[in-house]
Design a protein around this motif. Sequence first.
Motif, PDB file in Angstrom:
ATOM      1  N   ASP B 136       0.778  -1.233   0.067  1.00  0.00           N
ATOM      2  CA  ASP B 136       0.045   0.141  -0.168  1.00  0.00           C
ATOM      3  C   ASP B 136       0.899   1.085  -0.042  1.00  0.00           C
ATOM      4  N   THR B 137       1.694   1.512  -1.169  1.00  0.00           N
ATOM      5  CA  THR B 137       2.615   2.610  -1.164  1.00  0.00           C
ATOM      6  C   THR B 137       1.632   3.506  -1.945  1.00  0.00           C
ATOM      7  N   VAL B 138       2.219   4.938  -1.683  1.00  0.00           N
ATOM      8  CA  VAL B 138       1.531   6.140  -2.454  1.00  0.00           C
ATOM      9  C   VAL B 138       1.773   5.998  -3.975  1.00  0.00           C
ATOM     10  N   GLU B 139       2.954   5.269  -4.383  1.00  0.00           N
ATOM     11  CA  GLU B 139       2.836   4.987  -5.769  1.00  0.00           C
ATOM     12  C   GLU B 139       1.560   4.036  -6.161  1.00  0.00           C
ATOM     13  N   TYR B 140       1.326   2.910  -5.266  1.00  0.00           N
ATOM     14  CA  TYR B 140       0.227   2.127  -5.610  1.00  0.00           C
ATOM     15  C   TYR B 140      -1.126   2.836  -5.672  1.00  0.00           C
ATOM     16  N   LEU B 151     -11.404   4.586 -15.614  1.00  0.00           N
ATOM     17  CA  LEU B 151     -12.341   3.439 -16.110  1.00  0.00           C
ATOM     18  C   LEU B 151     -13.743   4.075 -15.674  1.00  0.00           C
ATOM     19  N   ALA B 152     -13.794   4.844 -14.848  1.00  0.00           N
ATOM     20  CA  ALA B 152     -15.166   5.475 -14.378  1.00  0.00           C
ATOM     21  C   ALA B 152     -15.407   6.271 -15.660  1.00  0.00           C
ATOM     22  N   SER B 153     -14.579   7.050 -15.963  1.00  0.00           N
ATOM     23  CA  SER B 153     -15.006   7.946 -16.951  1.00  0.00           C
ATOM     24  C   SER B 153     -15.150   7.530 -18.278  1.00  0.00           C
ATOM     25  N   ALA B 154     -14.876   6.159 -18.608  1.00  0.00           N
ATOM     26  CA  ALA B 154     -15.542   5.506 -19.605  1.00  0.00           C
ATOM     27  C   ALA B 154     -16.741   4.862 -19.452  1.00  0.00           C
ATOM     28  N   GLY B 155     -17.276   4.852 -18.287  1.00  0.00           N
ATOM     29  CA  GLY B 155     -18.701   4.275 -17.726  1.00  0.00           C
ATOM     30  C   GLY B 155     -18.453   2.838 -17.289  1.00  0.00           C
ATOM     31  N   SER B 156     -17.130   2.566 -16.863  1.00  0.00           N
ATOM     32  CA  SER B 156     -16.672   1.081 -16.507  1.00  0.00           C
ATOM     33  C   SER B 156     -16.460   1.449 -14.967  1.00  0.00           C
ATOM     34  N   ARG B 157     -16.244   0.393 -14.198  1.00  0.00           N
ATOM     35  CA  ARG B 157     -16.003   0.348 -12.763  1.00  0.00           C
ATOM     36  C   ARG B 157     -14.731  -0.595 -12.365  1.00  0.00           C
ATOM     37  N   LEU B 158     -13.971  -0.120 -11.622  1.00  0.00           N
ATOM     38  CA  LEU B 158     -12.939  -0.972 -10.984  1.00  0.00           C
ATOM     39  C   LEU B 158     -13.179  -1.423  -9.676  1.00  0.00           C
ATOM     40  N   VAL B 159     -13.098  -2.763  -9.521  1.00  0.00           N
ATOM     41  CA  VAL B 159     -13.152  -3.623  -8.321  1.00  0.00           C
ATOM     42  C   VAL B 159     -11.909  -4.079  -7.740  1.00  0.00           C
ATOM     43  N   LEU B 160     -11.587  -3.845  -6.490  1.00  0.00           N
ATOM     44  CA  LEU B 160     -10.428  -4.058  -5.866  1.00  0.00           C
ATOM     45  C   LEU B 160     -10.929  -5.320  -4.998  1.00  0.00           C
ATOM     46  N   CYS B 161     -10.521  -6.651  -5.124  1.00  0.00           N
ATOM     47  CA  CYS B 161     -10.794  -7.795  -4.349  1.00  0.00           C
ATOM     48  C   CYS B 161      -9.612  -8.441  -3.436  1.00  0.00           C
ATOM     49  N   GLY B 162      -9.854  -8.232  -2.175  1.00  0.00           N
ATOM     50  CA  GLY B 162      -8.614  -8.445  -1.272  1.00  0.00           C
ATOM     51  C   GLY B 162      -7.666  -7.681  -1.412  1.00  0.00           C
ATOM     52  N   ARG B 163      -7.635  -6.376  -2.040  1.00  0.00           N
ATOM     53  CA  ARG B 163      -6.513  -5.501  -2.127  1.00  0.00           C
ATOM     54  C   ARG B 163      -6.658  -4.270  -1.154  1.00  0.00           C
ATOM     55  N   PRO B 164      -5.578  -3.578  -1.246  1.00  0.00           N
ATOM     56  CA  PRO B 164      -5.534  -2.343  -0.358  1.00  0.00           C
ATOM     57  C   PRO B 164      -6.476  -1.359  -0.942  1.00  0.00           C
ATOM     58  N   PRO B 165      -7.487  -0.675  -0.037  1.00  0.00           N
ATOM     59  CA  PRO B 165      -8.519   0.294  -0.561  1.00  0.00           C
ATOM     60  C   PRO B 165      -7.717   1.586  -0.968  1.00  0.00           C
ATOM     61  N   LEU B 166      -8.257   2.427  -1.687  1.00  0.00           N
ATOM     62  CA  LEU B 166      -8.072   3.616  -2.049  1.00  0.00           C
ATOM     63  C   LEU B 166      -8.154   4.612  -0.711  1.00  0.00           C
ATOM     64  N   LEU B 201       5.089 -17.427  10.329  1.00  0.00           N
ATOM     65  CA  LEU B 201       5.890 -17.364   8.901  1.00  0.00           C
ATOM     66  C   LEU B 201       5.039 -16.480   8.210  1.00  0.00           C
ATOM     67  N   GLY B 202       5.221 -15.203   8.322  1.00  0.00           N
ATOM     68  CA  GLY B 202       4.705 -14.434   7.603  1.00  0.00           C
ATOM     69  C   GLY B 202       5.060 -14.025   6.024  1.00  0.00           C
ATOM     70  N   GLY B 203       4.474 -12.933   5.472  1.00  0.00           N
ATOM     71  CA  GLY B 203       4.704 -12.496   4.062  1.00  0.00           C
ATOM     72  C   GLY B 203       5.592 -11.449   3.791  1.00  0.00           C
ATOM     73  N   LYS B 204       5.533 -10.923   3.098  1.00  0.00           N
ATOM     74  CA  LYS B 204       6.431  -9.662   2.664  1.00  0.00           C
ATOM     75  C   LYS B 204       5.814  -8.655   3.583  1.00  0.00           C
ATOM     76  N   PRO B 205       6.836  -7.686   4.053  1.00  0.00           N
ATOM     77  CA  PRO B 205       6.496  -6.866   5.195  1.00  0.00           C
ATOM     78  C   PRO B 205       5.446  -5.886   4.789  1.00  0.00           C
ATOM     79  N   ASP B 206       5.563  -5.401   3.611  1.00  0.00           N
ATOM     80  CA  ASP B 206       4.739  -4.331   3.202  1.00  0.00           C
ATOM     81  C   ASP B 206       3.440  -4.670   2.452  1.00  0.00           C
ATOM     82  N   HIS B 207       3.329  -6.077   2.201  1.00  0.00           N
ATOM     83  CA  HIS B 207       2.009  -6.616   1.582  1.00  0.00           C
ATOM     84  C   HIS B 207       0.814  -6.373   2.634  1.00  0.00           C
ATOM     85  N   THR B 208      -0.230  -5.708   2.279  1.00  0.00           N
ATOM     86  CA  THR B 208      -1.056  -5.365   3.248  1.00  0.00           C
ATOM     87  C   THR B 208      -1.935  -6.948   3.802  1.00  0.00           C
ATOM     88  N   THR B 209      -2.180  -7.729   2.889  1.00  0.00           N
ATOM     89  CA  THR B 209      -2.613  -8.997   3.554  1.00  0.00           C
ATOM     90  C   THR B 209      -1.826  -9.593   4.470  1.00  0.00           C
TER      91      THR B 209
END
Lengths: 354, 354
Positions: B136-140, B151-166, B201-209
């Motif tokens: 969840d970096t600012v770049e992300y 996507l929204a301006s094109a009438g479509s929609r983005l869905v984030l599934c199990g991902r860091p929210p904006l 036994l964890g994952g990558k330290p910056d991975h939000t999950t």
Amino acid sequence: MTRKSEDTSRSTIRDVAARAGVSASTVSRVLGGVYPVSATTRTRVLRAVREMDYVADARAKAIAGVGTPTLAFVLEDITGPSFALMAHGVEREATRLGHLCLVCSTEGDARHEVEFVEMMRAQRAAAVILVGGGADTVEYRDRTRRMADSLASAGSRLVLCGRPPLGPGAPVTVIEYDNEGGAYALVAHVLAQGHHRVLFLGGKPDHTTAQGRERGYLAAHRARGLEPDPELVLHGDFTRDSGHRLMRQVLERGLEFTAVVAATDMVAAGALTALHEAGLSVPDDVSLAGYDDIPFARDLHPALTTVHVPYEELGRLAVRTALGREPNTPDEHLLLGTHVVVRNSVAAVEEAAA
Amino acid sequence: MTRKSEDTSRSTIRDVAARAGVSASTVSRVLGGVYPVSATTRTRVLRAVREMDYVADARAKAIAGVGTPTLAFVLEDITGPSFALMAHGVEREATRLGHLCLVCSTEGDARHEVEFVEMMRAQRAAAVILVGGGADTVEYRDRTRRMADSLASAGSRLVLCGRPPLGPGAPVTVIEYDNEGGAYALVAHVLAQGHHRVLFLGGKPDHTTAQGRERGYLAAHRARGLEPDPELVLHGDFTRDSGHRLMRQVLERGLEFTAVVAATDMVAAGALTALHEAGLSVPDDVSLAGYDDIPFARDLHPALTTVHVPYEELGRLAVRTALGREPNTPDEHLLLGTHVVVRNSVAAVEEAAA
DNA sequence: GTGAAAGCGCTAACAT
DNA sequence: ATGTTAGCGCTTTCAC
């Protein structure tokens, strides 16, 4: 914050043209690539494009003859590890070749299958890849032949991946792997460890993949002058639950055997836990082998001896050959090799005990 | 043998019209459904359609405003069991709703991701579903926000599934599940069995999950007034190999612990075989728990105690809410519950030994 | 170098 | 009930 155009409806090439003060053709040209356009016009157009966040409608391009080609992939259930592996191969190769990739699950329903193929034909997919075994009935051949012809007449091509081939002359590409050979080698290996009564946990009797593997089982016996006890070959399907159930029943019935060969790693996994539940140790009490070499096979305990099938390669090859062929080339047949990978789930029998 | 038209180029609606001796509109009408057409014309047209094996070009229909909507699904690797489960849910729900389903693998590359999203926008996909955790970096956030807006301006929609929210205000739908809560419950369960030194036994330290699960681990300890030894929390990634490697290293280092909680069932699987290789018994010598409840978890030996994540449901919900929303609805947030499923891989510690 | 016009395969509004 | 026309968003002649 980036400014976006507020208008809800997507902008067309004409909108961009208007904003840039040029004609639609000009916009098309600068976007198209290497057509001579004056530097200043190009900049103006590109600015307009950026400001409006314009992207050309791919469907319209397609219809005008310059679309991104699409490739369809229809399988039974993406959740199965071997399907997933093939899907991965297909997807990778497709995007490498600049194709989009449509995917449909049939959930095992043949009607869905033909519906999907019809849709893919409507989409003008460059090729449709049908994956996963089945029964080789005349109904199957007719239906599939029909799909192949219909696709071919639309300039597309059907690819059968790990599926019963059609008769000669059908405009299909079939990519298979050596089911029988792999099973033969595997069972030969088991037999060589001194096992005489090896149980076979097979699939549906009319499923060609299951048949191939069963043939290998039989052939390996006969090559040693053995005729396997018919009681030892059981039929179920390729799921984990089938393996579990079958194994349980066998254990209850008190059938005698020292090794079991499962038609699938999934089946093996189910059988393994049934064995464990019965307090039996693998491979000390009974040996066990699978088929497919799915990634999880090595994390079973004991690590599963199995036969490796190059699923991902299969997928890659499917798209490569499909895309490489002229649509109406008659049947073409690729056969990939398999090989057994020996891990720790089959042991030699204690000769003393015999 | 079924006769097929021999002409290699697909036939158009006008060809059909010509053969049936009517106008294109009439063909369109009989094919379209419920428009009044005389019985005899209808039959003639249908016969022509059959004879030519005609299927209307879906792209042309789309552009004319009556196409089959499409929905895009972009993930890291279809081969991962949890991804596959989500994909299955998405695919099922999409076809149930009459949508086609495009799929792309990013192989973990963010550049591919934005490229794909751009393509999907060009395809005028009704929604694009982005799946799988990340940093969840600012770049992300910038990058994703840009995709969402575009996507929204094109009438479509983005869905984030199990991902860091904006941040708030972005035109996205995010569907998550309770990573922290699940880990909390799981670790509480382990702790309740009397374990005091439990390895994570964890994952990558910056991975939000990974972070969420780690937070749950910590919180469960603190709720009991425990402060876990920092040495006990390790970082890797979510793969089987990572679990295997980490476990080996820990064993070599001679770290003391009586239980291990893996950030993922895959990690747990790797750790389990490392444990087995070291001659340790689970759960007699050390307890082990995973996370995800992938189908294979119950066929590990011992069957793995883990936390169930409703991946398939997640996928279904993703498409349902995405398709149900107006494109420019601001952020919407669904959180699904998780729960621990107790199997046989964690045992109570022997108080005598302590 | 750029615009106008025709055409891709289809549907829909407008005639009849 | 059916044909004619316009139009969807784009590319590509064909002029200038």
